[in-house]
Design an enzyme around this catalytic site. Structure first.
Site, PDB file in Angstrom:
ATOM      1  N   ASP A   1     -10.538   2.048   4.419  1.00 23.39           N
ATOM      2  CA  ASP A   1      -9.491   1.431   4.306  1.00 23.39           C
ATOM      3  C   ASP A   1      -8.545   2.373   3.477  1.00 23.39           C
ATOM      4  O   ASP A   1      -8.886   3.064   2.680  1.00 23.39           O
ATOM      5  CB  ASP A   1      -9.383   0.057   3.331  1.00 23.39           C
ATOM      6  CG  ASP A   1     -10.203  -1.110   4.005  1.00 23.39           C
ATOM      7  OD1 ASP A   1     -10.314  -1.098   5.218  1.00 23.39           O
ATOM      8  OD2 ASP A   1     -10.484  -1.970   3.339  1.00 23.39           O
TER       9      ASP A   1
ATOM     10  N   ASP B   1     -15.481  -7.887  10.159  1.00 17.79           N
ATOM     11  CA  ASP B   1     -16.535  -6.694   9.701  1.00 17.79           C
ATOM     12  C   ASP B   1     -18.099  -7.281   9.873  1.00 17.79           C
ATOM     13  O   ASP B   1     -18.853  -6.870  10.578  1.00 17.79           O
ATOM     14  CB  ASP B   1     -16.098  -5.949   8.427  1.00 17.79           C
ATOM     15  CG  ASP B   1     -15.815  -6.965   7.334  1.00 17.79           C
ATOM     16  OD1 ASP B   1     -15.850  -8.269   7.537  1.00 17.79           O
ATOM     17  OD2 ASP B   1     -15.649  -6.645   6.229  1.00 17.79           O
TER      18      ASP B   1
ATOM     19  N   LYS C   1      -6.899  -6.341  11.483  1.00 17.71           N
ATOM     20  CA  LYS C   1      -7.495  -5.089  11.271  1.00 17.71           C
ATOM     21  C   LYS C   1      -8.144  -4.886  12.389  1.00 17.71           C
ATOM     22  O   LYS C   1      -8.556  -3.638  12.928  1.00 17.71           O
ATOM     23  CB  LYS C   1      -8.190  -4.769  10.074  1.00 17.71           C
ATOM     24  CG  LYS C   1      -8.780  -3.726   9.754  1.00 17.71           C
ATOM     25  CD  LYS C   1      -9.717  -3.706   8.519  1.00 17.71           C
ATOM     26  CE  LYS C   1     -10.581  -2.589   8.622  1.00 17.71           C
ATOM     27  NZ  LYS C   1     -11.493  -2.501   7.386  1.00 17.71           N
TER      28      LYS C   1
ATOM     29  N   GLU D   1       0.841  -1.098   0.051  1.00 16.09           N
ATOM     30  CA  GLU D   1       0.094  -0.013   0.040  1.00 16.09           C
ATOM     31  C   GLU D   1       0.834   1.190   0.159  1.00 16.09           C
ATOM     32  O   GLU D   1       1.263   1.792   1.152  1.00 16.09           O
ATOM     33  CB  GLU D   1      -0.911   0.061   1.083  1.00 16.09           C
ATOM     34  CG  GLU D   1      -1.786  -1.275   1.381  1.00 16.09           C
ATOM     35  CD  GLU D   1      -2.357  -1.512   2.731  1.00 16.09           C
ATOM     36  OE1 GLU D   1      -3.469  -2.376   2.763  1.00 16.09           O
ATOM     37  OE2 GLU D   1      -1.784  -1.145   3.546  1.00 16.09           O
TER      38      GLU D   1
ATOM     39  N   ASP E   1      -0.273  -0.521  10.692  1.00 24.99           N
ATOM     40  CA  ASP E   1       0.164  -1.669  11.274  1.00 24.99           C
ATOM     41  C   ASP E   1       1.675  -2.167  10.851  1.00 24.99           C
ATOM     42  O   ASP E   1       2.285  -3.103  11.330  1.00 24.99           O
ATOM     43  CB  ASP E   1      -0.724  -2.751  11.081  1.00 24.99           C
ATOM     44  CG  ASP E   1      -1.663  -3.297  12.112  1.00 24.99           C
ATOM     45  OD1 ASP E   1      -1.635  -2.452  13.271  1.00 24.99           O
ATOM     46  OD2 ASP E   1      -2.880  -3.597  11.916  1.00 24.99           O
TER      47      ASP E   1
HETATM   48  O1  LIG Z   1      -3.007  -6.560  10.273  1.00 22.85           O
HETATM   49  C1  LIG Z   1      -3.675  -5.779   9.267  1.00 22.85           C
HETATM   50  C2  LIG Z   1      -4.253  -6.564   8.218  1.00 22.85           C
HETATM   51  C3  LIG Z   1      -5.014  -5.500   7.442  1.00 22.85           C
HETATM   52  N1  LIG Z   1      -5.088  -3.948   7.653  1.00 22.85           N
HETATM   53  C4  LIG Z   1      -5.879  -3.125   6.722  1.00 22.85           C
HETATM   54  O2  LIG Z   1      -7.117  -3.556   6.393  1.00 22.85           O
HETATM   55  C5  LIG Z   1      -7.558  -3.180   5.361  1.00 22.85           C
HETATM   56  C6  LIG Z   1      -8.302  -4.185   4.860  1.00 22.85           C
HETATM   57  O3  LIG Z   1      -7.554  -5.228   4.482  1.00 22.85           O
HETATM   58  P1  LIG Z   1      -7.370  -5.900   3.057  1.00 22.85           P
HETATM   59  O4  LIG Z   1      -6.216  -6.972   2.941  1.00 22.85           O
HETATM   60  O5  LIG Z   1      -7.043  -4.798   1.754  1.00 22.85           O
HETATM   61  O6  LIG Z   1      -8.562  -6.710   2.807  1.00 22.85           O
HETATM   62  P2  LIG Z   1      -9.848  -6.575   1.591  1.00 22.85           P
HETATM   63  O7  LIG Z   1     -10.125  -7.969   1.218  1.00 22.85           O
HETATM   64  O8  LIG Z   1      -9.432  -5.525   0.569  1.00 22.85           O
HETATM   65  O9  LIG Z   1     -10.878  -5.805   2.570  1.00 22.85           O
HETATM   66  C7  LIG Z   1     -12.166  -6.199   2.803  1.00 22.85           C
HETATM   67  O10 LIG Z   1     -12.518  -7.277   3.671  1.00 22.85           O
HETATM   68  C8  LIG Z   1     -11.946  -7.032   4.873  1.00 22.85           C
HETATM   69  C9  LIG Z   1     -12.443  -8.555   5.823  1.00 22.85           C
HETATM   70  O11 LIG Z   1     -13.795  -8.754   5.403  1.00 22.85           O
HETATM   71  C10 LIG Z   1     -12.560  -5.943   5.483  1.00 22.85           C
HETATM   72  O12 LIG Z   1     -11.807  -5.706   6.788  1.00 22.85           O
HETATM   73  C11 LIG Z   1     -12.053  -4.680   4.718  1.00 22.85           C
HETATM   74  O13 LIG Z   1     -12.608  -3.388   5.225  1.00 22.85           O
HETATM   75  C12 LIG Z   1     -12.522  -5.012   3.246  1.00 22.85           C
HETATM   76  O14 LIG Z   1     -12.302  -3.689   2.496  1.00 22.85           O
HETATM   77  C13 LIG Z   1      -6.329  -2.491   4.498  1.00 22.85           C
HETATM   78  O15 LIG Z   1      -6.538  -1.197   4.522  1.00 22.85           O
HETATM   79  C14 LIG Z   1      -5.029  -3.151   5.469  1.00 22.85           C
HETATM   80  O16 LIG Z   1      -4.283  -1.992   5.453  1.00 22.85           O
HETATM   81  C15 LIG Z   1      -4.397  -3.695   8.998  1.00 22.85           C
HETATM   82  O17 LIG Z   1      -4.550  -2.565   9.194  1.00 22.85           O
HETATM   83  N2  LIG Z   1      -4.191  -4.595   9.625  1.00 22.85           N
HETATM   84 MN   LIG Z   2      -8.076  -3.936   0.292  1.00 22.00          MN
END
Ligand SMILES: O=c1ccn([C@@H]2O[C@H](COP(=O)(O)OP(=O)(O)O[C@H]3O[C@H](CO)[C@@H](O)[C@H](O)[C@H]3O)[C@@H](O)[C@H]2O)c(=O)[nH]1
Ligand SMILES: [Mn+2]
Length: 558
Positions: free
Chosen positions: A311, A451, A287, A117, A146
């Site tokens: 996000d 979520d 997260k 990112e 993180d």
């Molecule tokens: O240890 C962690 C792992 C992830 N993230 C953040 O969480 C967000 C979502 O993670 P990502 O890996 O991008 O997952 P996605 O599949 O894109 O996310 C979707 O699915 C996730 C789980 O259902 C939700 O939490 C998210 O909001 C939703 O956008 C990102 O901004 C990451 O930077 C953290 O802050 N800490």
């Molecule tokens: Mn994402």
């Protein structure tokens, strides 16, 4: 004439509402179609049961089992198709009634890895959120990192000084979207010479800033002369690992400080960097852990009643989105029941006809609206406005009145350093031990779909939610475009939601008595994605094999 006066007062009441709800049309036609599909399913099942062949009986019964499953799954999906609704807000009425006397908002942005990112894109998101059309003294933007990367801290420091030009520019020309990256990529040069001059100046500043951030990412280093500019850089005086470090909380812009103003003298939103403590021996809960730490850290800095979770790859695309959300929360008739306002997850890099279906048209346009017709949409992790009290575990009671005026607005007795120290003590690994955080309080731990489970628990506590899908999308971001990324994301979601189904939070068990059967069914559509793949595979593979072996699994003649 009681009837007439009644209808007038009813009309007046309607005029007081801050949002309207309307049924999506064409339901009678849809229901007719659904009845015919249902009959079709019954006929197929009847045929299967009454025509079991002597050869290939097992394969035939397998087809029957798959069809029974598909029939059951189809019935589940009807829960979100039966009565979808649409909402729209009246921001003019909100303005007439409240003016700028609106609640404070804390905005949480999370990022986890500066390689995946890029900090310059995270900052475009942060800047878009700082630039909301909302009183800036009521906005507090928190970045949770993180990855605990000095590169993100440096980028945030850069963004804070660029914001002094960007925010007045956005306001003066009322531009959309307010992510500088997206805006400059989309916008044409203005014709007006004065506007062009300013446009070119701000664009130049933005490009220079991005270049500085990107080059520090490339060299994985922040120049020494820059580090002297902010005490926060000293946190990285020893090289930190992303998995093993002390808690860091740095207030980069203190909105309560009278000197923190943009280049036109307007107040700036508060801007905070946080990297919660990480130690190898303690689980960090991904997260969800980051969000819960932010809830606590923000409670000693701003403590706003509304929390917006975004996000880092989803920028604000509509600067009125907070006002839209307030139309729901401040509505006199329904507002007190609403726990969260969810916007759809739109991607700007995915076309409508994306071959992997990543634009999620059915989910965004049909199913979330169907949920809204039941009790409200699920919480999908990003683009969601929550009420702090409810996220912290409050149950619904009819007499509870939200204190919309709450929030830390004035400079107290504590200095910024003291506040940061207090906040750090809330961001340690052991803080949550023997507490209800991640269980009864905050975002729930234990599932990759934190979520969905959090939203389910909120619904089970008696609250409703609202789906807001304004014509100009509130958020857009980057979605997966390759097969590998798509599979990776779907695997995570499928595992996450299926683990909910197998846990004590199974919608049919946990929801029993707390939410309607229809909502339990609606939640189960997603929880059962993973097992749905098995009959699908069976249906794809076995009939072909049967064809090769000369065993017909479908009627030869109809
Ligand atoms: O240890 C962690 C792992 C992830 N993230 C953040 O969480 C967000 C979502 O993670 P990502 O890996 O991008 O997952 P996605 O599949 O894109 O996310 C979707 O699915 C996730 C789980 O259902 C939700 O939490 C998210 O909001 C939703 O956008 C990102 O901004 C990451 O930077 C953290 O802050 N800490
Ligand atoms: Mn994402």
């Amino acid at each position: 004439m009681p009837l007439v006066s009644n209808s007038i007062s009813l009309r007046e009441m309607e005029m007081e509402r801050l949002f309207a709800t309307e049924k999506v049309g064409g339901r009678a036609l849809y229901k007719l179609q659904a009845v015919t599909v249902f009959l079709g399913i019954c006929l197929v099942l009847c045929y299967r049961v009454t025509h079991i062949p002597a050869a290939g009986t097992a394969a035939w019964l397998g087809m029957l089992a798959a069809e029974l499953w598909f029939g059951f799954y189809w019935i589940l999906t009807q829960s979100v198709r039966w009565r979808p609704i649409r909402r729209h807000t009246f921001k003019d009425r909100l303005a007439a009634r409240y003016g700028e006397r609106l609640p404070c908002v804390d905005i949480f942005v999370c990022t986890a890895d500066p390689r995946l990112e890029p900090p310059s894109l995270v900052m475009a998101t942060v800047l878009s959120l700082m630039a909301y059309n909302y009183p800036p003294e009521k906005l507090n933007v928190y970045l949770s990192d993180d990855g605990c990367s000095i590169l993100n801290f440096y980028a945030l420091w850069e963004a804070a000084s660029f914001a002094k030009h960007w925010l007045p520019f956005c306001r003066r020309y009322n531009i959309e979207p307010r992510s500088p990256a997206a805006y400059f990529a989309q916008s044409d040069k203005p014709y007006d010479p004065q506007a062009l001059e300013e446009w070119s100046f701000v664009k130049g500043l933005y490009e220079e800033m991005t270049e500085r951030i990107d080059s520090s990412v490339r060299s994985d280093n922040v120049p020494e002369e820059i580090k002297a500019n902010h005490k926060g850089f000293s946190e990285w005086s020893t090289r930190l690992s992303s998995k093993d470090h002390q808690p860091i909380v740095q207030v980069v812009i203190d909105g309560k400080d009278r000197n923190a103003v943009d280049n036109e003298g307007n107040v700036l939103p508060t801007l905070v960097y946080m990297a919660r403590e990480k130690r190898p021996q303690y689980h960090h809960n991904f997260k969800a852990g980051a969000m819960n730490t932010l809830i606590r850290v923000s409670s000693v800095i701003s403590n706003s009643p509304i929390i917006l979770i975004v996000d880092c790859d989803m920028y604000s695309n509509n600067s009125d989105a907070i006002r839209d959300a307030m139309c729901f929360f401040l509505d006199q008739e329904m507002g007190h029941k609403i726990a969260f306002v969810q916007n759809p997850q739109n991607y700007n890099n995915v076309t409508k006809n994306n071959i992997y279906g990543n634009s999620s048209n059915v989910f965004n346009q049909v199913e979330l609206r169907g949920f809204d017709g039941l009790v409200g949409p699920l919480y999908i992790g990003t683009g969601c406005f929550h009420r702090r009290e409810i996220l912290c575990g409050r149950r619904f009671t009819n007499d509870y009145k939200e204190d919309w005026d709450r929030g830390i607005k004035e400079k107290g007795n504590l200095s910024i350093d003291q506040i940061e120290e207090k906040a750090k003590s809330l961001a340690t690994c052991i803080y949550e031990h023997n507490t209800q955080w991640g269980n009864e309080i905050g975002v729930t731990y234990g599932s990759a779909a934190e979520d969905i489970i959090t939203g389910l628990i909120i619904h089970c506590k008696g609250w409703i939610s609202v789906f807001n899908n304004p014509p100009r999308a509130a958020f857009t971001g980057v979605g997966p475009t390759t097969l590998a990324h798509t599979i990776q994301q779907h695997k995570k979601w499928c595992e996450g939601v299926f683990s909910i189904f197998l846990s004590k939070y199974c919608p049919f068990i946990f929801g029993n008595g707390n939410i309607s059967l229809q909502l339990q069914m609606a939640y189960s559509i997603y929880s059962l994605w993973a097992p749905n793949s098995l009959p699908t595979l069976y249906y794809l593979i076995i009939p072909s094999v049967g064809l090769l072996k000369g065993i017909p699994l479908f009627p030869e003649r109809i």
